[in-house]
Design an enzyme around this catalytic site. Structure first.
Site, PDB file in Angstrom:
ATOM      1  N   GLY A  56      -7.510  -0.648  -6.229  1.00 18.58           N
ATOM      2  CA  GLY A  56      -6.834   0.485  -6.143  1.00 18.58           C
ATOM      3  C   GLY A  56      -5.757   0.709  -6.781  1.00 18.58           C
ATOM      4  O   GLY A  56      -5.225   0.385  -6.837  1.00 18.58           O
ATOM      5  N   GLN A 108       1.714   6.265  -8.637  1.00 15.99           N
ATOM      6  CA  GLN A 108       2.315   4.448  -8.567  1.00 15.99           C
ATOM      7  C   GLN A 108       2.204   4.505 -10.414  1.00 15.99           C
ATOM      8  O   GLN A 108       2.849   3.424 -10.661  1.00 15.99           O
ATOM      9  CB  GLN A 108       1.410   3.566  -8.715  1.00 15.99           C
ATOM     10  CG  GLN A 108       1.182   3.454  -7.257  1.00 15.99           C
ATOM     11  CD  GLN A 108      -0.138   2.405  -5.956  1.00 15.99           C
ATOM     12  OE1 GLN A 108      -1.284   2.503  -6.586  1.00 15.99           O
ATOM     13  NE2 GLN A 108      -0.041   0.947  -6.241  1.00 15.99           N
ATOM     14  N   CYS A 145       0.052  -4.002  -2.168  1.00 17.52           N
ATOM     15  CA  CYS A 145       0.452  -3.218  -3.197  1.00 17.52           C
ATOM     16  C   CYS A 145       0.363  -3.666  -4.636  1.00 17.52           C
ATOM     17  O   CYS A 145       1.940  -4.349  -4.508  1.00 17.52           O
ATOM     18  CB  CYS A 145       0.785  -2.464  -2.408  1.00 17.52           C
ATOM     19  SG  CYS A 145       1.643  -0.628  -3.454  1.00 17.52           S
ATOM     20  N   LEU A 146       0.582  -2.868  -5.441  1.00 14.62           N
ATOM     21  CA  LEU A 146       1.103  -3.260  -6.939  1.00 14.62           C
ATOM     22  C   LEU A 146       2.565  -2.762  -7.513  1.00 14.62           C
ATOM     23  O   LEU A 146       3.422  -3.372  -7.942  1.00 14.62           O
ATOM     24  CB  LEU A 146       0.113  -2.530  -7.997  1.00 14.62           C
ATOM     25  CG  LEU A 146      -1.574  -3.344  -8.038  1.00 14.62           C
ATOM     26  CD1 LEU A 146      -2.228  -2.491  -8.857  1.00 14.62           C
ATOM     27  CD2 LEU A 146      -1.057  -4.659  -8.317  1.00 14.62           C
ATOM     28  N   HIS A 201      -0.540   6.611  -0.757  1.00 14.88           N
ATOM     29  CA  HIS A 201       0.351   6.962  -1.783  1.00 14.88           C
ATOM     30  C   HIS A 201       0.257   8.212  -1.455  1.00 14.88           C
ATOM     31  O   HIS A 201       1.499   8.760  -2.699  1.00 14.88           O
ATOM     32  CB  HIS A 201      -0.565   6.342  -2.959  1.00 14.88           C
ATOM     33  CG  HIS A 201       0.223   4.808  -2.871  1.00 14.88           C
ATOM     34  ND1 HIS A 201       1.335   4.290  -2.946  1.00 14.88           N
ATOM     35  CD2 HIS A 201      -0.933   3.652  -2.940  1.00 14.88           C
ATOM     36  CE1 HIS A 201       1.113   2.960  -2.816  1.00 14.88           C
ATOM     37  NE2 HIS A 201       0.065   2.790  -2.781  1.00 14.88           N
ATOM     38  N   HIS A 228      -4.699   2.812   2.320  1.00 13.04           N
ATOM     39  CA  HIS A 228      -3.662   2.712   1.916  1.00 13.04           C
ATOM     40  C   HIS A 228      -3.606   3.890   0.293  1.00 13.04           C
ATOM     41  O   HIS A 228      -2.951   4.348  -0.385  1.00 13.04           O
ATOM     42  CB  HIS A 228      -3.852   1.388   1.055  1.00 13.04           C
ATOM     43  CG  HIS A 228      -3.569   0.981   0.205  1.00 13.04           C
ATOM     44  ND1 HIS A 228      -2.331  -0.371   1.036  1.00 13.04           N
ATOM     45  CD2 HIS A 228      -2.521   1.197  -0.999  1.00 13.04           C
ATOM     46  CE1 HIS A 228      -1.344  -0.578  -0.221  1.00 13.04           C
ATOM     47  NE2 HIS A 228      -1.633   0.433  -1.428  1.00 13.04           N
ATOM     48  N   GLU A 229      -4.390   3.845  -0.587  1.00 16.23           N
ATOM     49  CA  GLU A 229      -4.404   5.030  -1.523  1.00 16.23           C
ATOM     50  C   GLU A 229      -4.219   6.646  -0.975  1.00 16.23           C
ATOM     51  O   GLU A 229      -3.302   6.803  -1.883  1.00 16.23           O
ATOM     52  CB  GLU A 229      -5.746   4.679  -2.578  1.00 16.23           C
ATOM     53  CG  GLU A 229      -6.404   3.648  -2.993  1.00 16.23           C
ATOM     54  CD  GLU A 229      -5.853   2.536  -3.429  1.00 16.23           C
ATOM     55  OE1 GLU A 229      -4.003   3.401  -4.204  1.00 16.23           O
ATOM     56  OE2 GLU A 229      -5.542   1.129  -3.546  1.00 16.23           O
TER      57      GLU A 229
HETATM   58  O1  GNR Z   1      -5.221  -4.765  -5.291  1.00 16.23           O
HETATM   59  C1  GNR Z   1      -4.827  -4.151  -3.861  1.00 16.23           C
HETATM   60  N1  GNR Z   1      -5.255  -5.383  -2.274  1.00 16.23           N
HETATM   61  C2  GNR Z   1      -5.233  -4.316  -1.101  1.00 16.23           C
HETATM   62  C3  GNR Z   1      -5.492  -4.903  -0.735  1.00 16.23           C
HETATM   63  C4  GNR Z   1      -5.847  -4.646   1.040  1.00 16.23           C
HETATM   64  C5  GNR Z   1      -5.646  -3.128   0.910  1.00 16.23           C
HETATM   65  C6  GNR Z   1      -5.105  -2.256   0.047  1.00 16.23           C
HETATM   66  C7  GNR Z   1      -5.127  -2.763  -1.090  1.00 16.23           C
HETATM   67  S1  GNR Z   1      -4.842  -1.927  -2.480  1.00 16.23           S
HETATM   68  C8  GNR Z   1      -4.112  -2.657  -3.751  1.00 16.23           C
HETATM   69  C9  GNR Z   1      -3.631  -2.095  -5.154  1.00 16.23           C
HETATM   70  C10 GNR Z   1      -2.933  -0.725  -4.756  1.00 16.23           C
HETATM   71  O2  GNR Z   1      -1.096  -0.833  -4.329  1.00 16.23           O
HETATM   72  N2  GNR Z   1      -2.939   0.076  -4.796  1.00 16.23           N
HETATM   73  O3  GNR Z   1      -2.460   1.417  -4.102  1.00 16.23           O
HETATM   74 NI    NI Z   2      -1.103   0.113  -3.603  1.00  9.48          NI
END
Ligand code: GNR
Ligand code: NI
Length: 182
Positions: free
Chosen positions: A57, A62, A104-105, A150, A146-147
């Site tokens: 995601g 980001q 998270c990236l 953000h 999670h997204e």
């Molecule tokens: O690559 C990602 N893996 C992930 C694993 C578990 C829960 C959420 C994620 S999202 C993350 C990529 C990212 O930072 N998205 O904002």
């Molecule tokens: Ni993230």
């Protein structure tokens, strides 16, 4: 005088912002009709950055775009299943919670168990502007939440105790300093 050390080559494509960048703590604004060209250009670049990372995601903040836009692809069965979510909203969440490890990236190399609703229903506009809903459980539920976090300036570490959050933030800072110093 040439610089003593050559600058690192710029990465191709959109750079992903890393903590502590204030843009990652900023609430993003809704996408409107005036953003159509911007979104059309940004979406393929976001998918390219996400697949290259690799991640499942990526939210527009980001990559420095403070818009309520995110892309997701869980890459199930090693196939691409890209989803574009514009102005996504959680309209229902289960009482049941689930805990899974997240990364998270924007916090590269850092992982922690995060507890969230096990299932969510999300309303959004797709890339054509059509109203859609998606229901997710498991990894998809975690990724959707999670997204959307953000877009509200919230990172997975904000769901942890202050102790665990600070451990991760300090470890990230240390690892990045050591990488820079070689
Ligand atoms: O690559 C990602 N893996 C992930 C694993 C578990 C829960 C959420 C994620 S999202 C993350 C990529 C990212 O930072 N998205 O904002
Ligand atoms: Ni993230």
């Amino acid at each position: 005088m040439p610089p003593a050390i050559a600058p690192a080559p710029a990465q191709p494509g959109l750079p992903i912002l890393i903590v502590p960048d204030q843009r990652l703590k900023t609430r993003a604004r809704p996408v409107g009709p005036a953003d159509e060209a911007k979104v059309r250009a940004l979406v393929p670049q976001m998918f390219a950055a996400m697949y290259a990372a690799p991640g499942i995601g990526l939210a527009a903040p980001q990559v420095g775009a403070l818009l309520r836009l995110t892309v997701i692809d869980l890459m199930e069965d090693d196939k691409k299943h890209p989803i574009v979510l514009i102005n996504p909203e959680i309209v229902a969440a289960s009482e049941e919670l689930a805990t899974r490890e997240e990364g998270c990236l924007s916090l590269p190399g850092q992982y922690a168990d995060v507890t969230r609703p096990a299932r969510v229903k999300v309303r959004y506009l797709d890339e054509t502007g059509a109203k859609r809903e998606i229901e997710g459980e498991g990894l998809l539920a975690a990724c959707l939440q999670h997204e959307i976090d953000h877009l509200d300036g919230v990172l997975f570490v904000d769901h942890l105790s202050a102790l665990k959050r600070n451990m991760i933030l300090r470890r990230l800072a240390k690892e990045r300093r050591q990488a820079r110093e070689g």
